[in-house]
Design a protein around this motif. Sequence first.
Motif, short mmCIF file in Angstrom:
data_model
loop_
_atom_site.label_atom_id
_atom_site.label_comp_id
_atom_site.label_asym_id
_atom_site.label_seq_id
_atom_site.Cartn_x
_atom_site.Cartn_y
_atom_site.Cartn_z
N GLY A 508 -42.48 3.02 2.92
CA GLY A 508 -42.59 2.61 1.53
C GLY A 508 -42.88 3.73 0.57
N ASN A 509 -42.89 4.98 1.05
CA ASN A 509 -43.25 6.11 0.20
C ASN A 509 -42.04 6.63 -0.58
OD1 ASN A 509 -46.01 6.30 1.11
ND2 ASN A 509 -45.23 7.19 3.01
N PHE A 510 -42.30 7.19 -1.75
CA PHE A 510 -41.27 7.87 -2.52
C PHE A 510 -41.84 9.15 -3.11
CE2 PHE A 510 -43.34 4.99 -5.54
CZ PHE A 510 -43.57 5.80 -6.64
N VAL A 511 -40.97 10.15 -3.25
CA VAL A 511 -41.38 11.44 -3.80
C VAL A 511 -40.27 11.97 -4.69
CG1 VAL A 511 -42.02 13.83 -3.29
CG2 VAL A 511 -42.78 12.00 -1.77
N PHE A 512 -40.65 12.39 -5.89
CA PHE A 512 -39.76 13.15 -6.78
C PHE A 512 -40.36 14.55 -6.90
CE2 PHE A 512 -39.26 8.73 -8.12
CZ PHE A 512 -37.88 8.60 -8.12
N PRO A 513 -39.74 15.55 -6.31
CA PRO A 513 -40.38 16.86 -6.31
C PRO A 513 -40.41 17.57 -7.65
CG PRO A 513 -38.22 16.95 -5.27
CD PRO A 513 -38.51 15.51 -5.53
N ALA A 514 -39.50 17.19 -8.57
CA ALA A 514 -39.42 17.95 -9.83
C ALA A 514 -39.09 17.01 -10.98
CB ALA A 514 -38.37 19.05 -9.73
N VAL A 515 -40.11 16.62 -11.74
CA VAL A 515 -39.96 15.72 -12.89
C VAL A 515 -40.47 16.45 -14.14
CG1 VAL A 515 -40.59 13.49 -13.90
CG2 VAL A 515 -40.24 13.69 -11.43
N TYR A 516 -39.73 16.33 -15.22
CA TYR A 516 -40.09 17.00 -16.47
C TYR A 516 -41.16 16.21 -17.21
CZ TYR A 516 -35.68 19.37 -15.54
OH TYR A 516 -34.67 20.07 -14.94
N ASP A 517 -41.91 16.91 -18.07
CA ASP A 517 -42.86 16.23 -18.94
C ASP A 517 -42.15 15.14 -19.73
OD1 ASP A 517 -45.18 17.57 -18.32
OD2 ASP A 517 -44.99 19.06 -19.92
N GLY A 518 -42.88 14.02 -19.95
CA GLY A 518 -42.31 12.96 -20.76
C GLY A 518 -42.85 11.60 -20.37
N VAL A 519 -42.45 10.60 -21.14
CA VAL A 519 -42.80 9.21 -20.86
C VAL A 519 -41.55 8.53 -20.34
CG1 VAL A 519 -43.63 7.05 -21.84
CG2 VAL A 519 -44.55 9.22 -22.66
N TYR A 520 -41.67 7.87 -19.18
CA TYR A 520 -40.53 7.30 -18.49
C TYR A 520 -40.71 5.80 -18.29
CZ TYR A 520 -39.40 12.14 -17.25
OH TYR A 520 -39.10 13.47 -17.29
N THR A 521 -39.65 5.04 -18.55
CA THR A 521 -39.63 3.64 -18.16
C THR A 521 -39.47 3.56 -16.65
OG1 THR A 521 -38.64 2.97 -20.26
CG2 THR A 521 -38.38 1.46 -18.41
N ALA A 522 -40.26 2.71 -16.00
CA ALA A 522 -40.25 2.59 -14.55
C ALA A 522 -39.64 1.26 -14.13
CB ALA A 522 -41.66 2.73 -13.99
N ASP A 523 -38.72 1.29 -13.18
CA ASP A 523 -38.14 0.09 -12.59
C ASP A 523 -38.14 0.25 -11.09
OD1 ASP A 523 -37.27 -1.76 -14.72
OD2 ASP A 523 -36.08 -0.05 -15.37
N ILE A 524 -38.70 -0.74 -10.38
CA ILE A 524 -38.77 -0.69 -8.93
C ILE A 524 -38.32 -2.04 -8.39
CG2 ILE A 524 -40.30 -0.53 -6.92
CD1 ILE A 524 -41.35 1.15 -10.13
#
Length: 820
Positions: A508-524
Amino acid sequence: MVTGVLGVLAFSAAYLARMSRPVFIKALVGALACLSAFTAPLQAQTNISAVGHLSYQQLRGSAIANLWGYVDELGNEYALVGVNGTEEQPGGLSVVDLSDPANPQEIFFLPGPASIWREVKVWNDHVYVTTEAEHGGLTIVDLSPLPQSTVLPSTVWIDDGWDSSHSLFIDEAGRLYIYGANEGNGGVIMYDLVPDPMAPVRVGVFDPWYAHDGFARGDTMYVAHIINGFFTIVDVSDPAAPVLLGQQTTPSNFTHNVWLDDAGTHLYTTDERNNSYVAAYDVSDPSDIQFLDKLRSDGGSGAVPHNTYWLPGDFLVQSYYTYGVSIYDCTRPDNLVEVGSFDTSPLSGGGYFGAWGVYPFLPSGRLLVSDIEQGLFILEPTYVRGCHLQGTITNGATGIPVAQASVRILTTDAEETTGISGAYGVGTLLPGTYTVSVTAPGYYPATVEGVVLQTGELTLLDVVLDPLPTYPVSGVVRSATTGAPVPGAQVWFVNDQFTFNTLTDVDGNFVFPAVYDGVYTADIGAWGWHGACPPDLVVNGAAVADLTVELEPGYADDFALDLGWQVSATAPRGVWERGRPAGTIYQGEIANPGEDVSGDCRDKAYVTGNSGGSPNSADVDEGGTLLTSPAFDATGMADPHVRFFYWFYNAGGVTPPDDALRIWLTDGADTVLVQEVLAAQSASIWRFSQIRIADHVQPTATMRLLVYTEDHEPMGHLVEAGLDQFAVVPNASTGVADEPRAEPLLIWPVPASTSVSVRLPGGMEADVLITDALGRTLSTGTRTQGGVAELHFDLANGTYLVHVVTDVGTRFSSRFQVMR
């Protein structure tokens, strides 16, 4: 007043084809009456000047369609104009003497049936005219008596297989190509004119798709398939056995016309849609067609390109509806530059008004333009070169090309977005010293000053962009009931610039190694689980770890994510697609609702042909489209039901609408119809339906829902449908509910920060609570007073639900957003 006319009568060719002849004539006359107060003003011009004008409103009380030019044996020039006609006045062919181009004179008129479509071409001193008027056939006029006589022999030739067609082309060897005839699929029918120019001889057919227009030279034909959104290249060395050599989509998937350069290596196209483009292709290898560039005039206004033509000297001239006529420098086909324009129309923006056709091939060099409402224009162009700027955008850290970089020449309209090669090409008309701006997602912007551009010259400018810093984001997705991991769940973080998505692993784990600064809408979400739209992800100069998202088990899909529904179709357009519903209006009423069902995570649904604009631009035509759910297991559930929201719209046409929306259930072996929505039930409003599975089939572990609609006539009715908020639920009430979804709650302000007010209609009293998208209660104990409640909270950014239970047991819910 003009705005009103455009709003009601911004019709396309397909729209008018759905009307009966009296209806479209009345609509056209009404539009022209509203426009009659306008003369032909010289609104805007660059490197093109006015020479003469002939008003067909004054001459024949009519609008006009396309035109062509002709030169007699003494070198006198003529305009050959297709006249539409009205209910009271005939349409036909008008021959205009241009000996005095400032004072053009009609010297011959051949009447014919009224129609808004007439296309004109010339070969061997004969003019050929197509029309979509019923029994209009092919008009042929012998022009050879000119200039000594205006008694011109003519005939209306009708093939045994068809009596109306859309357009035509004639190649240098006298082969006639008819496009869009009412025979077969409306493909290409080929004729030999050499034996007798007044009596064509059929020699071949190419009919796998509807053909709107085309070009041919030697043994090769180039065909614009407007409905399918592509052009084809066909070997017609043996016209009785055409061979398809290549096929290519065009930028807006509505390919209207094509034209080849003299070398035969570059093809130019138009798409007849709002805000669309003229595009350039390398067709030297028909099996490997290469897109080179695209350019639009009056970008962002909605103006529609119609017909483009290549001229020796490497210029393109195109008619551009409300923008008039434009000239592009195509010396470098991978870097088109606008270098001239003349606005013939008092109108602006989208819609199919203004300049229909342009003829740029007269020996004098003058342009002939047919403006639908304003009439014939004779114009004097000055052909000049543009200033070209080209280069490559690369990553300063790695040296690799940067895709999706926007390159702009400031103080001009010139802008280009790079592809995967990082290459760009832009240009402008006026030489000078400019500042160039480069931006790209994930990079710091760059500005280059002092860039010198010169007429007819290429300036090279490579730009290096420095990447923005990134930070890791990680978390886990678990079951809300057991805490067990949810493997294979989709995780999406999205904002205006960036999209990140992945699947959870077996734990059930997830990893994003490189995300830029900002506000993101999340959908799962995942199939077999209720999706989640948790509070927004905020990345602010540091890693984000240990995010935990809980999903409730159960089959539910609000289409915020693509969870595996399958789309198939026999229709070339109007196919099911997932997205934010784009509203449309037909004859003053809603055709496509412009929003999804409220109360879920996002604003997406499945809609047929969800393009917006004209309601007929992407409705279901010439076949059907099927939407099929992923398999679901209904065996472990007490008295399972499927429930969903839908709408179905069926209107227009010259016969009463008779189409349907059909919904089936399959248990993996048998498929049964569980709901049929007929034309009489057509309504552009979301309706709720729930169906007891056991009433139709035995619940199994391999069940699917299938949703299908069709319209087999290319010019038949408007057919559109939508689907949203699918779920499989236990122990629900049985039957099919066919009532509009009630939306009685008024919530304000939206978005909210620390509080919202809720109002019920009629002063109803109720208990009010707030939940998140997973149904977890966040605020309770609030009562309305006089039908109004004020809710205060301290919530993170995201989407939440207000639930109301009235004192008589009625339940309502609606969503709102928190943005702080």
